[in-house]
Design a protein around this motif. Structure first.
Motif, PDB file in Angstrom:
ATOM      1  N   VAL A  15       0.848  -1.201   0.000  1.00 42.12           N
ATOM      2  CA  VAL A  15       0.000   0.000   0.000  1.00 42.12           C
ATOM      3  C   VAL A  15       0.882   1.249   0.000  1.00 42.12           C
ATOM      4  CG1 VAL A  15      -1.620   1.369   1.383  1.00 42.12           C
ATOM      5  CG2 VAL A  15      -2.032  -1.065   1.033  1.00 42.12           C
ATOM      6  N   LYS A  16       1.920   1.246   0.823  1.00 45.56           N
ATOM      7  CA  LYS A  16       2.837   2.393   0.886  1.00 45.56           C
ATOM      8  C   LYS A  16       3.473   2.671  -0.470  1.00 45.56           C
ATOM      9  CE  LYS A  16       3.981   1.710   5.727  1.00 45.56           C
ATOM     10  NZ  LYS A  16       4.996   1.204   6.665  1.00 45.56           N
ATOM     11  N   LYS A  17       3.684   1.597  -1.254  1.00 45.47           N
ATOM     12  CA  LYS A  17       4.287   1.738  -2.576  1.00 45.47           C
ATOM     13  C   LYS A  17       3.239   2.048  -3.648  1.00 45.47           C
ATOM     14  CE  LYS A  17       8.026  -1.452  -1.495  1.00 45.47           C
ATOM     15  NZ  LYS A  17       8.545  -2.809  -1.673  1.00 45.47           N
ATOM     16  N   GLY A  18       1.959   2.044  -3.252  1.00 43.80           N
ATOM     17  CA  GLY A  18       0.891   2.354  -4.200  1.00 43.80           C
ATOM     18  C   GLY A  18       0.407   1.167  -5.001  1.00 43.80           C
ATOM     19  N   ASN A  19       0.815  -0.036  -4.609  1.00 43.87           N
ATOM     20  CA  ASN A  19       0.406  -1.242  -5.336  1.00 43.87           C
ATOM     21  C   ASN A  19      -0.790  -1.881  -4.620  1.00 43.87           C
ATOM     22  OD1 ASN A  19       0.161  -3.603  -6.788  1.00 43.87           O
ATOM     23  ND2 ASN A  19       2.352  -4.014  -6.855  1.00 43.87           N
ATOM     24  N   HIS A  20      -1.961  -1.286  -4.817  1.00 41.30           N
ATOM     25  CA  HIS A  20      -3.155  -1.710  -4.088  1.00 41.30           C
ATOM     26  C   HIS A  20      -3.681  -3.072  -4.543  1.00 41.30           C
ATOM     27  CE1 HIS A  20      -2.938   2.622  -3.314  1.00 41.30           C
ATOM     28  NE2 HIS A  20      -3.420   2.280  -2.137  1.00 41.30           N
ATOM     29  N   CYS A  46      -7.890  -0.409   0.114  1.00 36.20           N
ATOM     30  CA  CYS A  46      -7.416  -0.754  -1.229  1.00 36.20           C
ATOM     31  C   CYS A  46      -8.580  -0.807  -2.214  1.00 36.20           C
ATOM     32  CB  CYS A  46      -6.710  -2.103  -1.211  1.00 36.20           C
ATOM     33  SG  CYS A  46      -5.164  -2.101  -0.286  1.00 36.20           S
ATOM     34  N   TYR A  47      -9.657  -1.446  -1.805  1.00 39.75           N
ATOM     35  CA  TYR A  47     -10.826  -1.534  -2.685  1.00 39.75           C
ATOM     36  C   TYR A  47     -11.371  -0.144  -3.014  1.00 39.75           C
ATOM     37  CZ  TYR A  47     -11.343  -6.652  -2.313  1.00 39.75           C
ATOM     38  OH  TYR A  47     -11.177  -8.012  -2.400  1.00 39.75           O
ATOM     39  N   LEU A  48     -11.371   0.754  -2.044  1.00 47.97           N
ATOM     40  CA  LEU A  48     -11.827   2.126  -2.306  1.00 47.97           C
ATOM     41  C   LEU A  48     -10.935   2.786  -3.357  1.00 47.97           C
ATOM     42  CD1 LEU A  48     -12.647   3.376   1.304  1.00 47.97           C
ATOM     43  CD2 LEU A  48     -14.281   3.151  -0.576  1.00 47.97           C
ATOM     44  N   LYS A  54     -18.349  -1.989  -3.786  1.00 50.74           N
ATOM     45  CA  LYS A  54     -19.146  -3.055  -3.171  1.00 50.74           C
ATOM     46  C   LYS A  54     -18.270  -3.928  -2.266  1.00 50.74           C
ATOM     47  CE  LYS A  54     -22.430  -6.680  -4.406  1.00 50.74           C
ATOM     48  NZ  LYS A  54     -23.056  -7.425  -5.504  1.00 50.74           N
ATOM     49  N   GLU A  55     -17.087  -4.273  -2.761  1.00 47.68           N
ATOM     50  CA  GLU A  55     -16.157  -5.085  -1.973  1.00 47.68           C
ATOM     51  C   GLU A  55     -15.686  -4.328  -0.735  1.00 47.68           C
ATOM     52  OE1 GLU A  55     -16.092  -4.599  -5.219  1.00 47.68           O
ATOM     53  OE2 GLU A  55     -15.947  -6.538  -6.220  1.00 47.68           O
ATOM     54  N   ALA A  56     -15.446  -3.035  -0.896  1.00 49.03           N
ATOM     55  CA  ALA A  56     -15.020  -2.208   0.247  1.00 49.03           C
ATOM     56  C   ALA A  56     -16.095  -2.206   1.331  1.00 49.03           C
ATOM     57  CB  ALA A  56     -14.726  -0.785  -0.216  1.00 49.03           C
ATOM     58  N   ALA A  57     -17.338  -2.021   0.920  1.00 47.04           N
ATOM     59  CA  ALA A  57     -18.442  -2.000   1.885  1.00 47.04           C
ATOM     60  C   ALA A  57     -18.564  -3.351   2.596  1.00 47.04           C
ATOM     61  CB  ALA A  57     -19.746  -1.643   1.179  1.00 47.04           C
TER      62      ALA A  57
END
Length: 93
Positions: A15-20, A46-48, A54-57
């Motif tokens: 995440v810190k590297k931007g690879n969500h 990451c999903y956001l 939908k996955e984030a929720a």
């Protein structure tokens, strides 16, 4: 438990590297081993970012089952639901 934590930490670094996308994979592996509130909220972030609302929720709902007062889960779920509602309204245009 140790493997789950290692996978979560690897996800955090991605995440810190931007690879969500890759981070989602690590968090998913971690959750198979240990369902932890923070891992769900991290994956929801990451999903956001990936616009998979939908996955984030869903992840936030799972996190809230583990910790009903988790502020990050409540906030991120609200963000996801807001985006889903906007896309429903404007998706039909």
């Amino acid at each position: 438990m140790e493997r789950a934590r290692t996978l979560k930490e690897e996800g955090n670094e991605l995440v810190k590297k931007g690879n969500h996308k890759k981070a989602v994979e690590k968090y998913s592996e971690s959750l198979k081993l240990n369902q932890e509130c923070a891992t769900y909220t991290n994956r929801a972030l990451c999903y956001l970012t990936l616009k998979q609302y939908k996955e984030a929720a869903q992840d936030c709902t799972e996190a809230l089952k583990l910790d009903p007062k988790n502020v990050k889960a409540l906030y991120r779920r609200a963000q996801a639901l807001k985006e889903l509602k906007v896309s429903q309204v404007f998706g039909g245009l």
